[in-house]
Design a protein around this motif. Structure first.
Motif, PDB file in Angstrom:
ATOM      1  N   LEU A 154      22.444 -13.509   1.532  1.00  0.00           N
ATOM      2  CA  LEU A 154      22.299 -12.513   0.344  1.00  0.00           C
ATOM      3  C   LEU A 154      23.354 -12.233   0.150  1.00  0.00           C
ATOM      4  CD1 LEU A 154      20.285 -11.309   3.396  1.00  0.00           C
ATOM      5  CD2 LEU A 154      19.089 -12.581   0.909  1.00  0.00           C
ATOM      6  N   GLY A 155      22.934 -11.354  -1.135  1.00  0.00           N
ATOM      7  CA  GLY A 155      24.567 -10.322  -1.517  1.00  0.00           C
ATOM      8  C   GLY A 155      24.484  -9.725  -0.164  1.00  0.00           C
ATOM      9  N   PRO A 156      25.734  -9.077  -0.446  1.00  0.00           N
ATOM     10  CA  PRO A 156      25.755  -7.095   0.345  1.00  0.00           C
ATOM     11  C   PRO A 156      25.405  -6.113   0.256  1.00  0.00           C
ATOM     12  CG  PRO A 156      28.004  -8.396  -0.294  1.00  0.00           C
ATOM     13  CD  PRO A 156      26.932  -9.623  -0.823  1.00  0.00           C
ATOM     14  N   ASP A 157      24.979  -5.657   0.422  1.00  0.00           N
ATOM     15  CA  ASP A 157      24.275  -4.347   0.182  1.00  0.00           C
ATOM     16  C   ASP A 157      25.325  -3.168   0.445  1.00  0.00           C
ATOM     17  OD1 ASP A 157      23.294  -1.299  -0.167  1.00  0.00           O
ATOM     18  OD2 ASP A 157      21.478  -1.410   0.938  1.00  0.00           O
ATOM     19  N   TRP A 158      26.371  -3.078  -0.777  1.00  0.00           N
ATOM     20  CA  TRP A 158      27.270  -2.295  -0.923  1.00  0.00           C
ATOM     21  C   TRP A 158      27.536  -0.796   0.205  1.00  0.00           C
ATOM     22  CZ3 TRP A 158      31.711  -4.817   0.184  1.00  0.00           C
ATOM     23  CH2 TRP A 158      31.821  -6.689  -0.642  1.00  0.00           C
ATOM     24  N   SER A 159      26.068  -0.157   0.184  1.00  0.00           N
ATOM     25  CA  SER A 159      25.804   1.420   0.735  1.00  0.00           C
ATOM     26  C   SER A 159      26.304   0.910   1.819  1.00  0.00           C
ATOM     27  CB  SER A 159      24.803   1.421  -0.062  1.00  0.00           C
ATOM     28  OG  SER A 159      23.472   0.886   1.095  1.00  0.00           O
ATOM     29  N   PHE A 160      26.183   0.198   2.657  1.00  0.00           N
ATOM     30  CA  PHE A 160      26.089   0.040   4.103  1.00  0.00           C
ATOM     31  C   PHE A 160      27.831   0.176   4.563  1.00  0.00           C
ATOM     32  CE2 PHE A 160      22.545  -3.139   5.443  1.00  0.00           C
ATOM     33  CZ  PHE A 160      22.142  -3.046   4.747  1.00  0.00           C
ATOM     34  N   TYR A 161      28.969  -0.118   3.309  1.00  0.00           N
ATOM     35  CA  TYR A 161      30.036  -0.131   3.633  1.00  0.00           C
ATOM     36  C   TYR A 161      31.173   1.463   3.461  1.00  0.00           C
ATOM     37  CZ  TYR A 161      28.927  -5.059   4.124  1.00  0.00           C
ATOM     38  OH  TYR A 161      28.590  -6.381   4.939  1.00  0.00           O
ATOM     39  N   GLU A 162      30.354   1.545   2.529  1.00  0.00           N
ATOM     40  CA  GLU A 162      30.757   3.389   2.092  1.00  0.00           C
ATOM     41  C   GLU A 162      30.969   3.743   3.613  1.00  0.00           C
ATOM     42  OE1 GLU A 162      28.012   5.337   0.021  1.00  0.00           O
ATOM     43  OE2 GLU A 162      27.398   3.422  -1.355  1.00  0.00           O
ATOM     44  N   GLY A 163      32.519   4.458   3.144  1.00  0.00           N
ATOM     45  CA  GLY A 163      32.842   5.245   4.070  1.00  0.00           C
ATOM     46  C   GLY A 163      33.954   4.723   5.060  1.00  0.00           C
ATOM     47  N   THR A 164      33.833   2.996   5.511  1.00  0.00           N
ATOM     48  CA  THR A 164      34.671   2.571   5.984  1.00  0.00           C
ATOM     49  C   THR A 164      35.162   1.566   5.511  1.00  0.00           C
ATOM     50  OG1 THR A 164      33.244   0.255   5.437  1.00  0.00           O
ATOM     51  CG2 THR A 164      31.982   1.901   7.416  1.00  0.00           C
ATOM     52  N   SER A 165      36.271   0.643   6.564  1.00  0.00           N
ATOM     53  CA  SER A 165      37.019  -0.137   5.970  1.00  0.00           C
ATOM     54  C   SER A 165      36.607  -1.506   5.972  1.00  0.00           C
ATOM     55  CB  SER A 165      38.808   0.597   6.603  1.00  0.00           C
ATOM     56  OG  SER A 165      38.667   0.100   7.817  1.00  0.00           O
ATOM     57  N   MET A 166      35.551  -2.056   6.371  1.00  0.00           N
ATOM     58  CA  MET A 166      34.632  -2.639   6.168  1.00  0.00           C
ATOM     59  C   MET A 166      35.111  -3.501   5.468  1.00  0.00           C
ATOM     60  SD  MET A 166      31.977  -1.983   9.311  1.00  0.00           S
ATOM     61  CE  MET A 166      31.306  -4.318   9.127  1.00  0.00           C
ATOM     62  N   ALA A 167      34.932  -5.225   5.328  1.00  0.00           N
ATOM     63  CA  ALA A 167      35.163  -5.572   3.482  1.00  0.00           C
ATOM     64  C   ALA A 167      33.798  -7.134   4.221  1.00  0.00           C
ATOM     65  CB  ALA A 167      36.689  -6.776   3.938  1.00  0.00           C
ATOM     66  N   ASN A 168      34.145  -7.659   2.944  1.00  0.00           N
ATOM     67  CA  ASN A 168      32.666  -8.618   2.682  1.00  0.00           C
ATOM     68  C   ASN A 168      33.029  -9.516   1.872  1.00  0.00           C
ATOM     69  OD1 ASN A 168      30.586 -10.932   2.539  1.00  0.00           O
ATOM     70  ND2 ASN A 168      28.711  -9.013   3.480  1.00  0.00           N
ATOM     71  N   PRO A 169      34.466 -11.038   1.830  1.00  0.00           N
ATOM     72  CA  PRO A 169      35.078 -11.108   1.092  1.00  0.00           C
ATOM     73  C   PRO A 169      33.818 -11.864   0.511  1.00  0.00           C
ATOM     74  CG  PRO A 169      36.291 -11.861   2.705  1.00  0.00           C
ATOM     75  CD  PRO A 169      34.551 -10.734   3.355  1.00  0.00           C
ATOM     76  N   VAL A 204      26.686  -9.063  14.150  1.00  0.00           N
ATOM     77  CA  VAL A 204      26.592  -8.753  15.384  1.00  0.00           C
ATOM     78  C   VAL A 204      27.186  -7.523  15.655  1.00  0.00           C
ATOM     79  CG1 VAL A 204      27.584 -10.166  17.915  1.00  0.00           C
ATOM     80  CG2 VAL A 204      26.865 -11.277  15.988  1.00  0.00           C
ATOM     81  N   ALA A 205      26.432  -7.337  16.392  1.00  0.00           N
ATOM     82  CA  ALA A 205      27.090  -5.061  17.288  1.00  0.00           C
ATOM     83  C   ALA A 205      29.020  -6.182  17.180  1.00  0.00           C
ATOM     84  CB  ALA A 205      26.213  -5.138  17.789  1.00  0.00           C
ATOM     85  N   ARG A 206      29.540  -4.919  17.088  1.00  0.00           N
ATOM     86  CA  ARG A 206      30.609  -5.758  17.819  1.00  0.00           C
ATOM     87  C   ARG A 206      31.575  -4.542  17.688  1.00  0.00           C
ATOM     88  NH1 ARG A 206      31.943 -11.299  16.447  1.00  0.00           N
ATOM     89  NH2 ARG A 206      30.760 -12.003  17.485  1.00  0.00           N
ATOM     90  N   GLY A 207      31.535  -3.336  17.686  1.00  0.00           N
ATOM     91  CA  GLY A 207      32.017  -1.671  17.576  1.00  0.00           C
ATOM     92  C   GLY A 207      32.593  -1.454  16.260  1.00  0.00           C
ATOM     93  N   GLN A 208      31.054  -1.981  15.223  1.00  0.00           N
ATOM     94  CA  GLN A 208      31.626  -1.669  14.176  1.00  0.00           C
ATOM     95  C   GLN A 208      31.358   0.302  13.989  1.00  0.00           C
ATOM     96  OE1 GLN A 208      29.698  -3.849  14.266  1.00  0.00           O
ATOM     97  NE2 GLN A 208      29.510  -6.097  13.590  1.00  0.00           N
ATOM     98  N   PRO A 209      31.769   0.586  12.300  1.00  0.00           N
ATOM     99  CA  PRO A 209      31.795   2.148  12.757  1.00  0.00           C
ATOM    100  C   PRO A 209      30.087   2.570  12.562  1.00  0.00           C
ATOM    101  CG  PRO A 209      33.018   1.140  10.518  1.00  0.00           C
ATOM    102  CD  PRO A 209      32.558  -0.205  11.696  1.00  0.00           C
ATOM    103  N   LYS A 210      29.454   3.866  13.201  1.00  0.00           N
ATOM    104  CA  LYS A 210      28.496   4.139  13.449  1.00  0.00           C
ATOM    105  C   LYS A 210      27.556   4.443  12.489  1.00  0.00           C
ATOM    106  CE  LYS A 210      26.621   8.198  16.150  1.00  0.00           C
ATOM    107  NZ  LYS A 210      26.557   8.921  15.045  1.00  0.00           N
ATOM    108  N   SER A 211      28.131   4.572  10.762  1.00  0.00           N
ATOM    109  CA  SER A 211      28.089   4.936   9.709  1.00  0.00           C
ATOM    110  C   SER A 211      27.042   3.077   8.966  1.00  0.00           C
ATOM    111  CB  SER A 211      28.497   5.877   8.919  1.00  0.00           C
ATOM    112  OG  SER A 211      29.487   4.180   8.885  1.00  0.00           O
TER     113      SER A 211
END
Ligand code: NAD
Length: 260
Positions: A154-169, A204-211
């Motif tokens: 699947l492609g990433p849904d970038w709306s999940f990542y808004e306001g975070t520094s998380m990545a999905n290369p 997997v849940a691993r302390g990702q940002p709450k949003s």
């Protein structure tokens, strides 16, 4: 009958990335079912992880060094009296790996890091499958399990990542997509001697940002992120004789994330 099918008594399993979160959890699960487990990782904590299990050995090897990898794996299989029944290709550069040109916006992702990721996530898995095929054939129950990802399908849904520094290369997605197709290719090539399947864990849940967690969980029918045992349970099924008529399959272990 089903107890026997779920038993791994007398079997030997090699798990790459065995010092990591999911690798360790699969090691515990296979150990519980009776297997001897060889945990391979470039991280030296693999020895500590192996020592904490009942019947396990740790092997240090870097998947980006093919010659050293092949020598370490040959030695580990010799140490198991030449036998191997299960290979789990699990090690990978993941979203949180600390590399330049990796967990960055698309325009900053580099071809050098793309190549390095493909080398570890996909090419090393290919080399290992090839190397252990004779041992898996001789096993009579030989099986390969490739750990892909929902992002191989699947492609990433970038709306999940808004306001975070998380990545999905991009290279992560491409390597995992390659893993899925390599699974299908190998399944028909190595049949009927060796079963080859893949599982695609969800996040997997691993302390990702709450949003991020809130948005991800709202999109997931089972309403939560995964934990390591969720993945180990599916992996254990796939490598036991309970799945003996299953090959060439890609099991989404994602709480229904991909079911919409
Ligand atoms: N965590 C998630 O949300 C998630 C989701 C989908 C798929 N996955 C997949 O599950 C697998 C395990 O992920 P994890 O969350 O346990 O990650 P992790 O980072 O905890 O474990 C990965 C392990 O691989 C090892 N490794 C990395 N490069 C290596 C190399 N060159 N040589 C040898 N060992 C190397 C690391 O040292 C580490 O111990 C990966 O294939 C990952 O892509 C994870």
């Amino acid at each position: 009958m089903i107890r026997e099918m779920m038993s791994l008594q007398g079997r030997v399993a090699l798990i790459t990335g065995g010092a990591g979160h999911i690798g360790r959890s699969m090691g515990v699960a296979l150990n519980d079912l009776g297997a001897r487990v060889i945990l391979l990782d470039r991280d030296e904590t693999v020895h500590r992880v192996a020592a904490s299990l009942d019947n396990a050995v740790g092997v240090i090897a870097d998947l980006s060094d093919e010659l050293a990898l092949r020598a370490s794996v040959a030695a580990a299989i010799d140490g198991a009296n030449g036998g191997l029944d299960i290979l789990i290709n699990n090690a990978a550069f993941v979203g949180t790996s600390d590399l330049s040109g990796w967990a960055e916006p698309f325009e900053n992702q580099t071809t050098d890091t793309w190549r390095a990721a493909l080398e570890v996530n996909l090419t090393a898995a290919f080399a290992l499958c090839q190397q252990v095929t004779p041992a898996l054939r001789a096993s009579g129950h030989g099986t390969i399990l490739n750990i892909a990802s929902i992002y191989g399908a699947l492609g990433p849904d970038w709306s999940f990542y808004e306001g975070t520094s998380m990545a999905n290369p991009a290279a992560y997605a491409a390597s995992k997509g390659g893993m899925i197709q390599m699974t299908r290719w190998l399944s028909t090539t190595l049949a009927p001697d060796i079963r080859v399947n893949a599982i695609c864990p969800g996040g997997v849940a691993r302390g990702q940002p709450k949003s991020f967690v809130e948005r991800y969980e709202a999109r997931t029918p089972l309403g939560r992120m995964a934990n390591e045992q969720d993945i180990a349970g599916a992996a254990a099924f796939m490598v036991t004789d309970a799945a003996r008529y299953v090959t060439g399959q890609v099991l989404m272990v994602d709480g229904g994330f991909s079911a919409w």
